[in-house]
Design a protein around this motif. Structure first.
Motif, mmCIF file in Angstrom:
data_model
loop_
_atom_site.group_PDB
_atom_site.id
_atom_site.type_symbol
_atom_site.label_atom_id
_atom_site.label_comp_id
_atom_site.label_asym_id
_atom_site.label_seq_id
_atom_site.Cartn_x
_atom_site.Cartn_y
_atom_site.Cartn_z
ATOM 1 N N PRO A 330 0.815 -1.217 0.000
ATOM 2 C CA PRO A 330 0.000 0.000 0.000
ATOM 3 C C PRO A 330 0.847 1.263 0.000
ATOM 4 O O PRO A 330 1.963 1.295 0.516
ATOM 5 C CB PRO A 330 -0.799 -0.133 1.301
ATOM 6 C CG PRO A 330 0.071 -0.961 2.184
ATOM 7 C CD PRO A 330 0.769 -1.936 1.276
ATOM 8 N N LEU A 331 0.304 2.308 -0.600
ATOM 9 C CA LEU A 331 0.950 3.617 -0.628
ATOM 10 C C LEU A 331 0.022 4.649 -0.004
ATOM 11 O O LEU A 331 -1.193 4.575 -0.154
ATOM 12 C CB LEU A 331 1.266 4.032 -2.069
ATOM 13 C CG LEU A 331 2.288 3.192 -2.831
ATOM 14 C CD1 LEU A 331 2.361 3.688 -4.263
ATOM 15 C CD2 LEU A 331 3.649 3.249 -2.177
ATOM 16 N N ILE A 332 0.604 5.580 0.717
ATOM 17 C CA ILE A 332 -0.164 6.691 1.262
ATOM 18 C C ILE A 332 0.243 7.933 0.483
ATOM 19 O O ILE A 332 1.373 8.405 0.585
ATOM 20 C CB ILE A 332 0.105 6.880 2.769
ATOM 21 C CG1 ILE A 332 -0.274 5.606 3.537
ATOM 22 C CG2 ILE A 332 -0.675 8.076 3.300
ATOM 23 C CD1 ILE A 332 0.038 5.678 5.022
ATOM 24 N N LEU A 333 -0.699 8.426 -0.345
ATOM 25 C CA LEU A 333 -0.366 9.490 -1.284
ATOM 26 C C LEU A 333 -1.295 10.678 -1.133
ATOM 27 O O LEU A 333 -2.372 10.586 -0.535
ATOM 28 C CB LEU A 333 -0.465 8.955 -2.714
ATOM 29 C CG LEU A 333 0.482 7.795 -3.055
ATOM 30 C CD1 LEU A 333 0.083 7.172 -4.375
ATOM 31 C CD2 LEU A 333 1.919 8.267 -3.102
ATOM 32 N N ASP A 334 -0.866 11.790 -1.698
ATOM 33 C CA ASP A 334 -1.695 12.992 -1.754
ATOM 34 C C ASP A 334 -2.952 12.683 -2.570
ATOM 35 O O ASP A 334 -2.873 12.157 -3.685
ATOM 36 C CB ASP A 334 -0.887 14.108 -2.410
ATOM 37 C CG ASP A 334 -1.601 15.449 -2.360
ATOM 38 O OD1 ASP A 334 -2.833 15.452 -2.194
ATOM 39 O OD2 ASP A 334 -0.921 16.480 -2.508
ATOM 40 N N ALA A 335 -4.113 13.021 -2.019
ATOM 41 C CA ALA A 335 -5.383 12.721 -2.699
ATOM 42 C C ALA A 335 -5.529 13.462 -4.014
ATOM 43 O O ALA A 335 -6.370 13.092 -4.838
ATOM 44 C CB ALA A 335 -6.559 13.052 -1.774
ATOM 45 N N SER A 336 -4.738 14.504 -4.249
ATOM 46 C CA SER A 336 -4.850 15.267 -5.496
ATOM 47 C C SER A 336 -4.087 14.621 -6.648
ATOM 48 O O SER A 336 -4.160 15.088 -7.771
ATOM 49 C CB SER A 336 -4.341 16.694 -5.292
ATOM 50 O OG SER A 336 -2.936 16.694 -5.057
ATOM 51 N N MET A 337 -3.357 13.541 -6.376
ATOM 52 C CA MET A 337 -2.607 12.857 -7.423
ATOM 53 C C MET A 337 -3.541 12.008 -8.270
ATOM 54 O O MET A 337 -4.340 11.228 -7.753
ATOM 55 C CB MET A 337 -1.525 11.968 -6.801
ATOM 56 C CG MET A 337 -0.444 12.726 -6.067
ATOM 57 S SD MET A 337 0.754 13.479 -7.197
ATOM 58 C CE MET A 337 1.637 12.036 -7.776
ATOM 59 N N ARG A 338 -3.440 12.155 -9.597
ATOM 60 C CA ARG A 338 -4.246 11.371 -10.518
ATOM 61 C C ARG A 338 -3.350 10.455 -11.347
ATOM 62 O O ARG A 338 -2.181 10.763 -11.596
ATOM 63 C CB ARG A 338 -5.040 12.287 -11.453
ATOM 64 C CG ARG A 338 -5.997 13.206 -10.727
ATOM 65 C CD ARG A 338 -7.193 12.455 -10.176
ATOM 66 N NE ARG A 338 -8.080 13.340 -9.436
ATOM 67 C CZ ARG A 338 -9.292 13.003 -9.009
ATOM 68 N NH1 ARG A 338 -9.754 11.788 -9.256
ATOM 69 N NH2 ARG A 338 -10.029 13.853 -8.339
ATOM 70 N N SER A 339 -3.912 9.352 -11.768
ATOM 71 C CA SER A 339 -3.157 8.359 -12.516
ATOM 72 C C SER A 339 -2.933 8.793 -13.962
ATOM 73 O O SER A 339 -3.825 9.349 -14.602
ATOM 74 C CB SER A 339 -3.917 7.033 -12.502
ATOM 75 O OG SER A 339 -3.347 6.103 -13.403
ATOM 76 N N VAL A 340 -1.723 8.541 -14.469
ATOM 77 C CA VAL A 340 -1.421 8.698 -15.893
ATOM 78 C C VAL A 340 -0.814 7.398 -16.383
ATOM 79 O O VAL A 340 -0.126 6.691 -15.640
ATOM 80 C CB VAL A 340 -0.470 9.885 -16.167
ATOM 81 C CG1 VAL A 340 -1.143 11.198 -15.854
ATOM 82 C CG2 VAL A 340 0.839 9.741 -15.402
ATOM 83 N N ARG A 341 -1.072 7.082 -17.644
ATOM 84 C CA ARG A 341 -0.653 5.795 -18.199
ATOM 85 C C ARG A 341 -0.010 5.960 -19.574
ATOM 86 O O ARG A 341 -0.314 6.905 -20.303
ATOM 87 C CB ARG A 341 -1.870 4.878 -18.340
ATOM 88 C CG ARG A 341 -2.497 4.424 -17.032
ATOM 89 C CD ARG A 341 -1.827 3.172 -16.518
ATOM 90 N NE ARG A 341 -2.445 2.654 -15.297
ATOM 91 C CZ ARG A 341 -2.083 1.509 -14.738
ATOM 92 N NH1 ARG A 341 -1.152 0.759 -15.283
ATOM 93 N NH2 ARG A 341 -2.669 1.105 -13.614
ATOM 94 N N GLY A 342 0.893 5.014 -19.916
ATOM 95 C CA GLY A 342 1.324 4.854 -21.292
ATOM 96 C C GLY A 342 2.665 5.416 -21.703
ATOM 97 O O GLY A 342 3.152 5.089 -22.781
ATOM 98 N N GLY A 343 3.287 6.274 -20.897
ATOM 99 C CA GLY A 343 4.550 6.853 -21.322
ATOM 100 C C GLY A 343 4.381 7.954 -22.353
ATOM 101 O O GLY A 343 3.278 8.196 -22.858
ATOM 102 N N ALA A 344 5.491 8.629 -22.682
ATOM 103 C CA ALA A 344 5.435 9.768 -23.600
ATOM 104 C C ALA A 344 6.677 9.807 -24.474
ATOM 105 O O ALA A 344 7.562 8.957 -24.369
ATOM 106 C CB ALA A 344 5.287 11.069 -22.809
#
Length: 407
Positions: A330-344
């Motif tokens: 488990p991770l305890i993270l800032d609730a404002s963090m959103r997931s991003v996927r796929g690389g750039a």
């Protein structure tokens, strides 16, 4: 005789001041009354002129068609106007790429068959059908820990849905900006409304961060829109009649799991298979150094036909960062963090550009390497014979071949 003084002013002075106050109050009252009466008179004159003009136009229309009763012709014209207005609005929505709105049950029942046919054709051309089923999420988050297979990721059931074949382009986002998307508060999450005025381009006009004068740079129409935060992506998705995909949906569309009886599904590491190939995606090793049009690198598309799920730009999802990780880590993270996927285009390590890998960023981040694509659930659209949540024969054959190779 004694003279009484209050605060340095004699009684006589108080009397004089009182008289002046009374006189001033009377004048203000009179002026206020006069203004109110004048406003009422002006309103009455305007209403009478409007009523007279309206009555005259009605009389003229009646005299012009004496053979028709007053009860039928106007209603027919009104109905025709309503149909015309509805048709025009539907045409505009198709031009804006908002076809999924027309296919929602609440709206579709009032649409003409030809409009629904065109909307359905656009849906089939621009979105890919991902069938429902199980997918493993969080599989790549424990690479540094030697865990049993049953603890490596979580199995999540996903309902059938449609996913955009391509990342949202600058040209598509331009329609949202031109339609006043940044002023339509109903499209935005309530908590971000006070900050919408801060979402401007490089010249201070509402729009993506790297645009100029309210539009994208020349030659960038088919490039993915970047410099938009999670809230801007979500607002666009609502405007167009869709939503951001969840983390499990994104993973399923890329890895295209093969279900096995009594076992965990088999998933691809990349949309095209298990082996990394820099010629099938726009990453750092591809040597492009920036974004490319969304329809390039077609050899790297998924089984379902989604292009550039890996590479070009990271993609926002609707999930919070870490929400689908394995419960063993488990991770305890800032609730404002959103997931991003796929690389750039600037992602160096191939391990960070797989279907399993999840990264995250602040929901208000507006970066050069983050874009998005949209999704919509099958349950949100009208039923249609061609809209089946089952795999096509070609997809089934591809899955069987993949299962034979990986077993």
């Amino acid at each position: 005789m004694k003279r009484y003084v209050v605060g340095g002013i004699g009684v006589a002075g108080l009397v004089v001041l009182g008289g002046l106050a009374w006189l001033l109050n009377s004048l203000l009252l009179a002026w206020g009354t006069a203004i109110l009466v004048a406003a009422l008179m002006a309103g009455t004159i305007f209403y009478r002129r409007f009523q007279k003009k309206f009555s005259s136009s009605q009389c003229s229309a009646t005299k012009a068609t004496p053979a028709k009763s007053a009860g039928h012709a106007p209603q027919t014209k009104k109905a025709d106007a309503g149909v015309s207005d509805s048709q025009g609005l539907a045409e505009l929505m198709l031009e804006q790429g908002r076809y999924t709105l027309l296919l929602r049950p609440q709206i579709a029942e009032s649409m003409a068959p030809q409009i629904l046919t065109r909307a359905q054709e656009m849906l089939d051309d621009e979105m890919t059908l991902v069938p429902g089923g199980e997918t493993i999420v969080g599989k790549g988050m424990n690479d540094s820990v030697d865990l049993p297979e049953h603890l490596d990721g979580r199995i999540v059931h996903v309902e059938g849905f449609y996913l955009d074949r391509y990342q949202v382009t600058n040209d598509q986002f331009q329609r949202f900006v031109d339609a006043g998307g940044y002023e339509q508060l109903a499209l935005w999450d309530p908590e971000i409304v006070p900050a919408i005025l801060e979402f401007v381009d490089s010249t201070g006009i509402s729009g993506p961060r790297y645009w100029k004068n309210g539009t994208y740079l020349p030659g960038q129409a088919k490039h993915p829109v970047v410099g938009v935060c999670w809230y801007e992506a979500a607002a666009y998705a609502r405007w167009v009649g869709k939503r951001l995909p969840t983390d499990p949906e994104w993973v399923k569309s890329g890895s295209w799991p093969v279900p096995l009886p009594g076992a965990r599904p088999i998933q691809r590491r990349f949309p095209w298979g298990e082996a990394f190939d820099q010629n099938k995606t726009n990453l750092w090793g591809s040597g492009r150094g920036s974004t490319v049009p969304v329809d390039e690198f077609s050899d790297g598309m998924s089984v379902g036909g989604a292009c550039q799920l890996i590479g070009n730009v990271w993609e926002w999802t609707s999930s919070r960062f870490g929400a689908w990780q394995s419960s063993s880590n488990p991770l305890i993270l800032d609730a404002s963090m959103r997931s991003v996927r796929g690389g750039a285009f600037d992602t160096y390590f191939e391990a960070q550009a797989s279907c399993d890998f999840q990264s995250g960023d602040k929901a208000v981040a507006r970066k050069r390497n983050i874009g998005f694509r949209c999704a919509i659930g099958l349950c949100d659209l009208i039923p249609d014979e061609s809209m089946q949540a089952e795999e096509t024969p070609a997809q089934v054959e591809t899955q069987e071949e993949f299962a034979e190779v990986t077993q």
